[in-house]
Design a protein around this motif. Structure first.
Motif, PDB file in Angstrom:
ATOM      1  N   TYR A  19       0.828  -1.210   0.000  1.00  0.00           N
ATOM      2  CA  TYR A  19       0.000   0.000   0.000  1.00  0.00           C
ATOM      3  C   TYR A  19       0.861   1.259   0.000  1.00  0.00           C
ATOM      4  CZ  TYR A  19      -3.630  -3.273   1.172  1.00  0.00           C
ATOM      5  OH  TYR A  19      -4.503  -4.325   1.139  1.00  0.00           O
ATOM      6  N   HIS A  20       0.508   2.197  -0.867  1.00  0.00           N
ATOM      7  CA  HIS A  20       1.093   3.542  -0.923  1.00  0.00           C
ATOM      8  C   HIS A  20       2.585   3.561  -1.193  1.00  0.00           C
ATOM      9  CE1 HIS A  20      -2.102   6.443   0.470  1.00  0.00           C
ATOM     10  NE2 HIS A  20      -2.709   5.299   0.324  1.00  0.00           N
ATOM     11  N   CYS A  46       0.366   5.094  -4.534  1.00  0.00           N
ATOM     12  CA  CYS A  46       0.327   6.323  -3.739  1.00  0.00           C
ATOM     13  C   CYS A  46      -0.874   7.172  -4.156  1.00  0.00           C
ATOM     14  CB  CYS A  46       1.602   7.136  -3.946  1.00  0.00           C
ATOM     15  SG  CYS A  46       3.037   6.442  -3.156  1.00  0.00           S
ATOM     16  N   MET A  64       3.468  -0.931   3.889  1.00  0.00           N
ATOM     17  CA  MET A  64       2.811   0.348   3.646  1.00  0.00           C
ATOM     18  C   MET A  64       3.732   1.519   3.914  1.00  0.00           C
ATOM     19  SD  MET A  64       0.351  -0.075   6.869  1.00  0.00           S
ATOM     20  CE  MET A  64       0.319   1.494   7.641  1.00  0.00           C
ATOM     21  N   LYS A  65       3.415   2.621   3.256  1.00  0.00           N
ATOM     22  CA  LYS A  65       4.158   3.853   3.446  1.00  0.00           C
ATOM     23  C   LYS A  65       3.409   4.723   4.449  1.00  0.00           C
ATOM     24  CE  LYS A  65       7.174   6.569   0.647  1.00  0.00           C
ATOM     25  NZ  LYS A  65       7.028   7.970   0.723  1.00  0.00           N
ATOM     26  N   THR A  67       2.024   7.596   4.161  1.00  0.00           N
ATOM     27  CA  THR A  67       1.124   8.612   3.619  1.00  0.00           C
ATOM     28  C   THR A  67      -0.321   8.486   4.083  1.00  0.00           C
ATOM     29  OG1 THR A  67       0.948   7.287   1.617  1.00  0.00           O
ATOM     30  CG2 THR A  67       2.493   9.128   1.584  1.00  0.00           C
TER      31      THR A  67
END
Length: 164
Positions: A19-20, A46, A64-65, A67
């Motif tokens: 994710y992201h 993203c 995941m990142k 953000t």
């Protein structure tokens, strides 16, 4: 048991949701995970918010990142089966208490993007020291200085530190 850290053992191969992650990072993660025998079940780019339509609760692990944040409410509704790996240094964007209550493992990446962070810090320092009228506008293209050397970089950092 000094020096021994308890580790939880998970079954392999993993089912992983990404994710992201920036496109190039997501692609490299997918390729490496696949090469090691894991299955990437979901890739959300993203800018697309995590929601019930794209969250994969069947995934063992979510990469995941930072953000987006995961609150207790979001985690109780949307979560992986076993663990979260956040591609960030910190964990302030995730409700850590909720992660523990739900029995999930959580790992951060303390050195994720260290070079990018350092480059950005230097760019901000140059901007602060020299002002916007001297430096070219910031953009995504590489900035190349004529006659750049390690000695120049050392002198530039020394100047930044002295002026700060």
């Amino acid at each position: 048991m000094t020096g021994v850290r308890e580790q939880r053992v998970f079954h392999t191969p993993f089912r992983v949701g990404i994710y992201h992650a920036p496109a190039i990072v997501g692609a490299r993660l997918r390729d490496e995970l696949t090469r090691q025998g894991h299955t990437v079940t979901t890739e959300v780019p993203c800018g697309v918010p995590l929601d019930p339509q794209n969250a994969d609760p069947s995934a063992d692990v979510w990469l995941m990142k930072w953000t987006f944040g995961l609150t207790a409410g979001a985690l109780s509704e949307l979560r992986p089966r076993s663990a979260l790996v956040t591609m960030t240094v910190g964990t302030d964007h995730i409700d850590v208490d909720a992660v523990r209550r739900l029995g999930l493992e959580m790992v951060n990446c303390p050195t994720y993007c260290s070079l990018s962070v350092a480059e950005h810090a230097l760019a901000l320092a140059f901007r602060a020291v020299y002002g916007p009228s001297i430096l070219p506008p910031l953009d995504t293209r590489p900035v190349i200085f004529e006659h750049f050397s390690d000695e120049f970089a050392e002198a530039a950092i020394a100047q930044i530190l002295m002026r700060s």
